[in-house]
Design a protein around this motif. Structure first.
Motif, PDB file in Angstrom:
ATOM      1  N   GLN A  90       4.929 -49.163 -11.029  1.00  0.00           N
ATOM      2  CA  GLN A  90       5.587 -48.775  -9.721  1.00  0.00           C
ATOM      3  C   GLN A  90       4.920 -47.477  -9.178  1.00  0.00           C
ATOM      4  O   GLN A  90       5.041 -46.354  -9.948  1.00  0.00           O
ATOM      5  CB  GLN A  90       6.947 -48.750  -9.922  1.00  0.00           C
ATOM      6  N   VAL A  91       4.450 -47.484  -8.121  1.00  0.00           N
ATOM      7  CA  VAL A  91       4.268 -46.054  -7.421  1.00  0.00           C
ATOM      8  C   VAL A  91       5.112 -45.965  -6.002  1.00  0.00           C
ATOM      9  O   VAL A  91       5.094 -47.060  -5.270  1.00  0.00           O
ATOM     10  CB  VAL A  91       2.600 -46.047  -6.939  1.00  0.00           C
ATOM     11  N   GLN A  92       5.793 -44.906  -5.921  1.00  0.00           N
ATOM     12  CA  GLN A  92       6.403 -44.558  -4.546  1.00  0.00           C
ATOM     13  C   GLN A  92       5.576 -43.486  -3.814  1.00  0.00           C
ATOM     14  O   GLN A  92       5.043 -42.460  -4.548  1.00  0.00           O
ATOM     15  CB  GLN A  92       7.719 -44.221  -5.056  1.00  0.00           C
ATOM     16  N   LEU A  93       5.293 -43.497  -2.471  1.00  0.00           N
ATOM     17  CA  LEU A  93       4.707 -42.627  -1.739  1.00  0.00           C
ATOM     18  C   LEU A  93       5.403 -41.997  -0.559  1.00  0.00           C
ATOM     19  O   LEU A  93       6.213 -42.782   0.199  1.00  0.00           O
ATOM     20  CB  LEU A  93       3.234 -43.420  -1.386  1.00  0.00           C
TER      21      LEU A  93
ATOM     22  N   ALA B 212       3.176 -38.860  -4.416  1.00  0.00           N
ATOM     23  CA  ALA B 212       3.053 -39.886  -5.302  1.00  0.00           C
ATOM     24  C   ALA B 212       3.748 -39.851  -6.553  1.00  0.00           C
ATOM     25  O   ALA B 212       3.895 -38.702  -7.270  1.00  0.00           O
ATOM     26  CB  ALA B 212       1.786 -40.826  -5.580  1.00  0.00           C
ATOM     27  N   SER B 213       4.610 -40.931  -6.740  1.00  0.00           N
ATOM     28  CA  SER B 213       5.342 -40.793  -8.132  1.00  0.00           C
ATOM     29  C   SER B 213       4.780 -41.906  -8.835  1.00  0.00           C
ATOM     30  O   SER B 213       4.480 -42.801  -8.490  1.00  0.00           O
ATOM     31  CB  SER B 213       6.918 -40.939  -8.049  1.00  0.00           C
ATOM     32  N   GLY B 214       5.037 -41.938 -10.366  1.00  0.00           N
ATOM     33  CA  GLY B 214       4.653 -42.993 -11.158  1.00  0.00           C
ATOM     34  C   GLY B 214       3.497 -42.515 -11.920  1.00  0.00           C
ATOM     35  O   GLY B 214       2.556 -41.482 -11.600  1.00  0.00           O
ATOM     36  N   ARG B 215       3.573 -42.655 -13.391  1.00  0.00           N
ATOM     37  CA  ARG B 215       2.413 -42.159 -14.210  1.00  0.00           C
ATOM     38  C   ARG B 215       1.024 -42.674 -13.934  1.00  0.00           C
ATOM     39  O   ARG B 215       0.152 -42.057 -14.484  1.00  0.00           O
ATOM     40  CB  ARG B 215       2.890 -42.479 -15.556  1.00  0.00           C
ATOM     41  N   SER B 216       0.948 -43.654 -13.258  1.00  0.00           N
ATOM     42  CA  SER B 216      -0.394 -44.241 -13.091  1.00  0.00           C
ATOM     43  C   SER B 216      -1.297 -43.964 -11.829  1.00  0.00           C
ATOM     44  O   SER B 216      -2.383 -44.229 -11.446  1.00  0.00           O
ATOM     45  CB  SER B 216      -0.468 -45.701 -12.968  1.00  0.00           C
ATOM     46  N   PHE B 217      -0.627 -42.756 -11.185  1.00  0.00           N
ATOM     47  CA  PHE B 217      -1.236 -42.278 -10.080  1.00  0.00           C
ATOM     48  C   PHE B 217      -2.560 -42.057 -10.022  1.00  0.00           C
ATOM     49  O   PHE B 217      -3.653 -42.448  -9.210  1.00  0.00           O
ATOM     50  CB  PHE B 217      -0.540 -40.945  -9.484  1.00  0.00           C
ATOM     51  N   SER B 218      -2.855 -41.299 -10.906  1.00  0.00           N
ATOM     52  CA  SER B 218      -4.483 -40.691 -11.386  1.00  0.00           C
ATOM     53  C   SER B 218      -5.397 -42.094 -11.278  1.00  0.00           C
ATOM     54  O   SER B 218      -6.658 -41.607 -11.113  1.00  0.00           O
ATOM     55  CB  SER B 218      -4.613 -39.786 -12.558  1.00  0.00           C
TER      56      SER B 218
ATOM     57  N   LYS C 281      -3.561 -48.680  -4.536  1.00  0.00           N
ATOM     58  CA  LYS C 281      -3.748 -49.885  -5.297  1.00  0.00           C
ATOM     59  C   LYS C 281      -4.318 -49.750  -6.381  1.00  0.00           C
ATOM     60  O   LYS C 281      -5.010 -48.539  -6.698  1.00  0.00           O
ATOM     61  CB  LYS C 281      -4.762 -51.009  -4.543  1.00  0.00           C
ATOM     62  N   PRO C 282      -4.228 -50.520  -7.523  1.00  0.00           N
ATOM     63  CA  PRO C 282      -4.606 -50.160  -8.911  1.00  0.00           C
ATOM     64  C   PRO C 282      -6.174 -49.785  -9.241  1.00  0.00           C
ATOM     65  O   PRO C 282      -6.475 -48.904 -10.053  1.00  0.00           O
ATOM     66  CB  PRO C 282      -4.128 -51.203  -9.914  1.00  0.00           C
ATOM     67  N   SER C 283      -6.736 -50.527  -8.466  1.00  0.00           N
ATOM     68  CA  SER C 283      -8.398 -50.179  -8.825  1.00  0.00           C
ATOM     69  C   SER C 283      -9.165 -50.822  -7.387  1.00  0.00           C
ATOM     70  O   SER C 283      -8.573 -51.600  -6.584  1.00  0.00           O
ATOM     71  CB  SER C 283      -8.945 -50.873  -9.895  1.00  0.00           C
ATOM     72  N   SER C 284     -10.369 -50.733  -7.501  1.00  0.00           N
ATOM     73  CA  SER C 284     -11.308 -51.233  -6.286  1.00  0.00           C
ATOM     74  C   SER C 284     -11.455 -52.637  -6.336  1.00  0.00           C
ATOM     75  O   SER C 284     -11.682 -53.232  -5.455  1.00  0.00           O
ATOM     76  CB  SER C 284     -12.553 -50.703  -6.476  1.00  0.00           C
TER      77      SER C 284
ATOM     78  N   GLY D 237       3.566 -46.127   1.821  1.00  0.00           N
ATOM     79  CA  GLY D 237       4.467 -44.978   2.095  1.00  0.00           C
ATOM     80  C   GLY D 237       5.229 -45.347   3.407  1.00  0.00           C
ATOM     81  O   GLY D 237       5.027 -46.470   4.199  1.00  0.00           O
ATOM     82  N   GLN D 238       6.139 -44.641   4.041  1.00  0.00           N
ATOM     83  CA  GLN D 238       7.049 -44.886   5.344  1.00  0.00           C
ATOM     84  C   GLN D 238       6.273 -44.548   6.446  1.00  0.00           C
ATOM     85  O   GLN D 238       6.869 -44.840   7.619  1.00  0.00           O
ATOM     86  CB  GLN D 238       8.551 -44.070   5.297  1.00  0.00           C
ATOM     87  N   GLY D 239       5.286 -43.675   6.465  1.00  0.00           N
ATOM     88  CA  GLY D 239       4.555 -43.292   7.374  1.00  0.00           C
ATOM     89  C   GLY D 239       4.937 -41.930   8.180  1.00  0.00           C
ATOM     90  O   GLY D 239       6.036 -41.523   7.846  1.00  0.00           O
ATOM     91  N   THR D 240       3.874 -41.194   8.643  1.00  0.00           N
ATOM     92  CA  THR D 240       4.116 -39.947   9.545  1.00  0.00           C
ATOM     93  C   THR D 240       3.520 -40.168  10.762  1.00  0.00           C
ATOM     94  O   THR D 240       2.330 -40.438  10.884  1.00  0.00           O
ATOM     95  CB  THR D 240       3.780 -38.752   8.446  1.00  0.00           C
TER      96      THR D 240
END
Length: 120
Positions: free
Chosen positions: A1-4, A24-30, A99-102, A111-114
């Motif tokens: 899960q990723v939060q932006l 981003a939050s989540g351990r898989s961000f990188s 997204k997890p990969s290409s 995200g919610q947008g800016t």
């Protein structure tokens, strides 16, 4: 899960610069492919730019090429969009996406947008 969470939007004049950030939050961000999209009033959401997990490959919409630069800092779980020479037609809500990969077609995290507003 990723939060932006995006930040950095605002009201600027044509020709000015802005730098958007996405935390981003989540351990898989990188390992995720990160992207920026935008949606102007009355228009469909459109792709702006994306960047691969290690930052080696970046892609841009023709409309922003040579003016916008995407980058990421995996140590800070962040992705950025440096926007230079802004034009009124750049006015839109800007969204960060992941997204997890290409190999994935769709971006599953948003995200919610800016808001970015460029006056002439």
């Amino acid at each position: 899960q990723v939060q932006l969470v995006e930040s950095g939007g605002g009201l600027v004049q044509a020709g000015d610069s802005l730098r958007l950030s996405c935390a981003a939050s989540g351990r898989s961000f990188s390992s995720y492919v990160m992207a920026w999209f935008r949606q102007a009033p009355g228009k469909e959401r459109e792709f702006v730019s994306n960047i691969t997990w290690n930052g080696e490959n970046t892609y841009y919409a023709d409309s922003v090429k040579d003016r916008f630069t995407i980058s990421r800092n995996n140590a800070k779980n962040s992705v950025y969009l440096q926007m230079n020479s802004l034009r009124p037609e750049d006015t839109a809500v800007y969204y960060c996406a992941a997204k997890p990969s290409s190999t994935f077609k769709d971006y599953g995290y948003w995200g919610q947008g800016t808001q970015v507003t460029v006056s002439s």
